[in-house]
Every structure is written in structure tokens, then in C-alpha cells.
Motif scaffolding. Sequence first.
Motif, PDB file in Angstrom:
ATOM      1  N   LYS A  85      16.226  10.178  -5.109  1.00 24.92           N
ATOM      2  CA  LYS A  85      17.101   9.112  -4.629  1.00 24.92           C
ATOM      3  C   LYS A  85      16.336   8.107  -3.766  1.00 24.92           C
ATOM      4  CE  LYS A  85      21.135  12.293  -4.449  1.00 24.92           C
ATOM      5  NZ  LYS A  85      20.971  12.609  -5.852  1.00 24.92           N
ATOM      6  N   SER A  86      15.113   7.847  -4.176  1.00 25.70           N
ATOM      7  CA  SER A  86      14.262   6.925  -3.426  1.00 25.70           C
ATOM      8  C   SER A  86      13.558   5.998  -4.410  1.00 25.70           C
ATOM      9  CB  SER A  86      13.238   7.725  -2.616  1.00 25.70           C
ATOM     10  OG  SER A  86      12.354   6.833  -1.982  1.00 25.70           O
ATOM     11  N   THR A  87      13.749   4.699  -4.216  1.00 28.26           N
ATOM     12  CA  THR A  87      13.179   3.729  -5.162  1.00 28.26           C
ATOM     13  C   THR A  87      12.521   2.555  -4.430  1.00 28.26           C
ATOM     14  OG1 THR A  87      15.292   2.565  -5.279  1.00 28.26           O
ATOM     15  CG2 THR A  87      14.911   4.257  -6.948  1.00 28.26           C
ATOM     16  N   LYS A  88      12.248   2.769  -3.148  1.00 21.33           N
ATOM     17  CA  LYS A  88      11.701   1.697  -2.309  1.00 21.33           C
ATOM     18  C   LYS A  88      10.476   1.013  -2.930  1.00 21.33           C
ATOM     19  CE  LYS A  88       9.416   3.183   1.294  1.00 21.33           C
ATOM     20  NZ  LYS A  88       8.031   2.762   0.977  1.00 21.33           N
ATOM     21  N   ASP A  89       9.569   1.822  -3.484  1.00 21.80           N
ATOM     22  CA  ASP A  89       8.303   1.275  -3.984  1.00 21.80           C
ATOM     23  C   ASP A  89       8.405   0.696  -5.390  1.00 21.80           C
ATOM     24  OD1 ASP A  89       7.169   2.171  -1.611  1.00 21.80           O
ATOM     25  OD2 ASP A  89       6.672   4.130  -2.467  1.00 21.80           O
ATOM     26  N   ILE A  90       9.561   0.889  -6.015  1.00 18.62           N
ATOM     27  CA  ILE A  90       9.739   0.376  -7.373  1.00 18.62           C
ATOM     28  C   ILE A  90      10.205  -1.075  -7.316  1.00 18.62           C
ATOM     29  CG2 ILE A  90      11.122   0.604  -9.488  1.00 18.62           C
ATOM     30  CD1 ILE A  90      11.122   3.668  -8.936  1.00 18.62           C
ATOM     31  N   LYS A 119       0.826  -1.212   0.000  1.00 20.12           N
ATOM     32  CA  LYS A 119       0.000   0.000   0.000  1.00 20.12           C
ATOM     33  C   LYS A 119       0.861   1.263   0.000  1.00 20.12           C
ATOM     34  CE  LYS A 119      -3.737  -2.308   2.671  1.00 20.12           C
ATOM     35  NZ  LYS A 119      -3.789  -3.366   1.690  1.00 20.12           N
ATOM     36  N   SER A 120       1.973   1.182  -0.714  1.00 11.25           N
ATOM     37  CA  SER A 120       2.896   2.307  -0.782  1.00 11.25           C
ATOM     38  C   SER A 120       3.331   2.507  -2.231  1.00 11.25           C
ATOM     39  CB  SER A 120       4.105   2.025   0.110  1.00 11.25           C
ATOM     40  OG  SER A 120       5.051   3.070  -0.033  1.00 11.25           O
ATOM     41  N   THR A 121       3.103   3.711  -2.741  1.00 12.31           N
ATOM     42  CA  THR A 121       3.408   3.959  -4.153  1.00 12.31           C
ATOM     43  C   THR A 121       4.121   5.304  -4.339  1.00 12.31           C
ATOM     44  OG1 THR A 121       1.244   5.000  -4.452  1.00 12.31           O
ATOM     45  CG2 THR A 121       1.382   2.654  -4.969  1.00 12.31           C
TER      46      THR A 121
END
Lengths: 84, 84
Positions: B30-35, A30-32
Amino acid sequence: MEKIEILGLIAAALTTSSFIPQVYKAWKFKSTKDISLTMYMVFIIGTVLWLIYGIAINSLSVMVANTITTVFALFIIIAKIKYK
Amino acid sequence: MEKIEILGLIAAALTTSSFIPQVYKAWKFKSTKDISLTMYMVFIIGTVLWLIYGIAINSLSVMVANTITTVFALFIIIAKIKYK
């Protein structure tokens, strides 16, 4: 079926199914936040046009790939709007 | 150029350029957590096969689209590994 159509269908299977882990990830966590909505909005217009192109040039691979990819992209867009 | 090739090129331009905002977003924040890395790993193998398919069926749209998309997908994979 021509041999080259088999290669096309493998390519189609890969680019299409590649969206499954992204759909899963978005809906599970549930995080996009890091996903670009602009990307998927432009992308889905493109896949619909690819579908029309695929029908016109009679390419089964292009047709099948873009029908399914459109559906997956839609799921990502819904997740993005729902969990923004 | 046939009219249908123009539609194909518009489709190609959309699905290809759609990755630009995602590349930009990933590198800027610099954030790709949800990818999903799995998505882009499978996707890029697919776009390389699509490129070969495009050459084989002599579709300019399929060739151009998949060459550029492969490059963008690579930029997202690098960002994902760099900023995981």
C-alpha cells in the motif's frame, strides 16, 4: 510512410517517453523503495526481444520504441540498485 | 505460426508479466510514493494506441501484449491514486 506507421510511432513515443518522469523521479529523489526491481529486470529482457522482433517484422515503431525504452529501463535499474 | 511470432510472443510475455511484481508490490505494501503517476498515465494511452496499431498490422504479439499490459497499468494507476 504509411499512415498506420504514424499511429505506431505516436504509440511508441508515448510508451517510450512515459518512462522519463519515472527516471527523473527516481534520480531526483534518490528513492526507489516502491519500485519493483523484478519488474524492470524482466521488462528489459522483454524490450531487447521486442527489438529483435521489430527488426524481423520490419516495424520501425517497434524498433525505435524498444531501443529507447531499454535505455530508460536501464536508468531505472541503476537508480534502484544505487538508491535501494 | 511463424517462428518470428513465437519470439514476439515471448517478448510480449516478458514485458507484460513484468508488471505483475509491481502490481503486487503496490497493492501488498500500500505504498506507491516512488512510482510516477505521470509515467503510467502516459504509458496507458500509449498501450491503447499500440493495441490499435497491432490490430492494424495484424501482429498477434502486439495485440495480446498491449491488451494485458493496459490492464496491469490500470491496476498500478488505481493503487497510486488509492495509496498516494
